[in-house]
Enzyme design. Sequence first.
Site, mmCIF file in Angstrom:
data_model
loop_
_atom_site.group_PDB
_atom_site.id
_atom_site.type_symbol
_atom_site.label_atom_id
_atom_site.label_comp_id
_atom_site.label_asym_id
_atom_site.label_seq_id
_atom_site.Cartn_x
_atom_site.Cartn_y
_atom_site.Cartn_z
ATOM 1 N N TYR A 68 0.848 -1.199 0.000
ATOM 2 C CA TYR A 68 0.000 0.000 0.000
ATOM 3 C C TYR A 68 0.881 1.246 0.000
ATOM 4 C CZ TYR A 68 -3.708 3.301 1.041
ATOM 5 O OH TYR A 68 -4.586 4.362 0.963
ATOM 6 N N GLN A 88 -11.044 0.969 1.803
ATOM 7 C CA GLN A 88 -11.640 0.091 0.798
ATOM 8 C C GLN A 88 -10.580 -0.744 0.076
ATOM 9 O OE1 GLN A 88 -11.846 3.395 0.956
ATOM 10 N NE2 GLN A 88 -11.664 4.380 -1.051
ATOM 11 N N ASN A 106 -3.321 6.529 6.177
ATOM 12 C CA ASN A 106 -4.000 7.390 7.139
ATOM 13 C C ASN A 106 -4.741 6.551 8.184
ATOM 14 O OD1 ASN A 106 -6.406 6.504 5.953
ATOM 15 N ND2 ASN A 106 -6.672 8.355 4.724
ATOM 16 N N GLN A 129 10.773 15.698 9.698
ATOM 17 C CA GLN A 129 9.700 14.821 10.177
ATOM 18 C C GLN A 129 8.413 15.598 10.400
ATOM 19 O OE1 GLN A 129 9.728 11.360 10.506
ATOM 20 N NE2 GLN A 129 11.536 11.827 9.288
ATOM 21 N N HIS A 185 5.688 15.997 7.637
ATOM 22 C CA HIS A 185 4.879 14.867 7.167
ATOM 23 C C HIS A 185 3.396 15.162 7.328
ATOM 24 C CE1 HIS A 185 7.301 11.506 5.830
ATOM 25 N NE2 HIS A 185 8.179 11.766 6.769
ATOM 26 N N GLU A 195 10.506 5.844 16.293
ATOM 27 C CA GLU A 195 10.603 5.304 14.935
ATOM 28 C C GLU A 195 12.003 5.532 14.365
ATOM 29 O OE1 GLU A 195 8.404 5.961 10.583
ATOM 30 O OE2 GLU A 195 8.231 7.487 12.151
ATOM 31 N N HIS A 196 12.454 6.779 14.372
ATOM 32 C CA HIS A 196 13.799 7.135 13.908
ATOM 33 C C HIS A 196 14.611 7.656 15.088
ATOM 34 C CE1 HIS A 196 11.059 7.992 10.435
ATOM 35 N NE2 HIS A 196 11.950 7.253 9.807
ATOM 36 N N ASP A 238 15.246 7.723 4.369
ATOM 37 C CA ASP A 238 13.902 7.850 3.796
ATOM 38 C C ASP A 238 13.888 7.534 2.305
ATOM 39 O OD1 ASP A 238 12.549 8.518 6.085
ATOM 40 O OD2 ASP A 238 12.523 10.681 5.709
ATOM 41 N N GLU A 275 -1.338 -34.003 31.181
ATOM 42 C CA GLU A 275 -2.272 -32.965 30.726
ATOM 43 C C GLU A 275 -3.678 -33.524 30.504
ATOM 44 O OE1 GLU A 275 0.574 -29.683 28.515
ATOM 45 O OE2 GLU A 275 -0.622 -31.029 27.272
ATOM 46 N N HIS A 293 -3.377 -38.027 22.723
ATOM 47 C CA HIS A 293 -1.957 -37.738 22.539
ATOM 48 C C HIS A 293 -1.127 -38.902 23.113
ATOM 49 C CE1 HIS A 293 -3.387 -33.745 21.640
ATOM 50 N NE2 HIS A 293 -2.146 -33.283 21.460
#
Length: 419
Positions: A119, A182, A205, A250, A253, A318-319, A352, A406, A411
């Site tokens: 994506y 979607q 998003n 950053q 963004h 993240e960074h 990046d 058990e 088994h």
Amino acid sequence: MKILKKSQERTEEDRRELSRLVQDIIDNVRANKDEALKEYGRKFDACEREQIRVSKDEIEEAYAQLSEEEIADLKAAASNIRAFAKAQRETVKPLENFSPMPGIFLGHRIIPVNSCCCYVPGGNYPLYSTALMLIIPAKVAGVKRVAACSPVMKGKGKINPKTLVAMDIAGVDEIYAVGGAQAIAAFSYGTEEIAPVDMIVGPGNRFVTEAKRQCYGQVGIDFVAGPSEVLVIADGSGTPAVVAADLLAQSEHDVNAKGMLVTTDETFGKAVIEAVEAELQVLETAEIARKSWKTYGEVVVVDDIQEAVDLVNDYAPEHLELNLKNPEEVIEGFVNYGSMFIGENTAEVFGDYASGTNHTLPTLKAARYTGGVWVGTFLKTCTQQSMTAEASKKLAPLVSRLADGEGLMGHKAAADIRK
């Protein structure tokens, strides 16, 4: 610890309405398939296209809209990303004939997932770099069917041409002009045009993120990502304007992105704040960056580097940038981060785009339990075993006793029959 600039606390968003809206979209796509996708295309993007899959003619048209330099730049970035992905792939190896006791042979195979969807967001900017970061490691991993999707440019009905070219250079097998929740639903459950995939990767998003959350299980995902983050540790030996530039890179963004400086030098911290304000006067994306910096930008002064290390490991950014004179002295102390950038020469923006490491990384403390997308994201480690008759008879009594304990008598019987 002293705070020179405090950020607004992120509150847990009321997800109930978002969850309901996304569930409705997923249900609609499952029920009405391609017609639902076209309906959302008309509603959200003024898109009237009938064919969701991008044709070869569209891809060729996209190439014609780019300059030779633009195409060469994409290929150069792709080359570095591909080289690093191949090097990473070589570190993931099968294991054969490990023997914990005589006659038992264990191992594992490394098997790529059969299909995936990459994506690629459209949003505020055409993030064609993300196409390279997702498709290339999937192809290097050996995924047989690599599909990609991206929202169309509003009112034009087509994906941004640079994004299309990046997808093609990366080696994608199929491209679809669809985005949003979607798209996640379509690749999870399938439509007339879109066959479902085994895994979906890539940022998006909040609707995309929520759709990935809801579809997880039906389909595999990389992780649930939030707004972008960078945390810079500085000891005052660097250049305030350089740190300011990295923080704003950053911040631009989106308005929810976060730039944070942790420093042992209060004077340096104040100088960075001044440098940020100065750059905002000339930065073309200042409208977004200023809102982000004002709301979530943070500058903290700590007593020593160890306090900075502890803060980073708690925050799990993240960074992570190490703007330090001797960064090698503390590198091993960091255990929670998405990707590390060592020394002032190593700009986070290099990662990046073109240095070779992946920029699809965990946010919102997810770095405590996962790294970013890499070639291994698309690989499964599947175990196997075999044993001799002698080993089977020797192991059976142990397994019989454990199963009996058990209360699983089937088994136990399956073990006993091999005594």
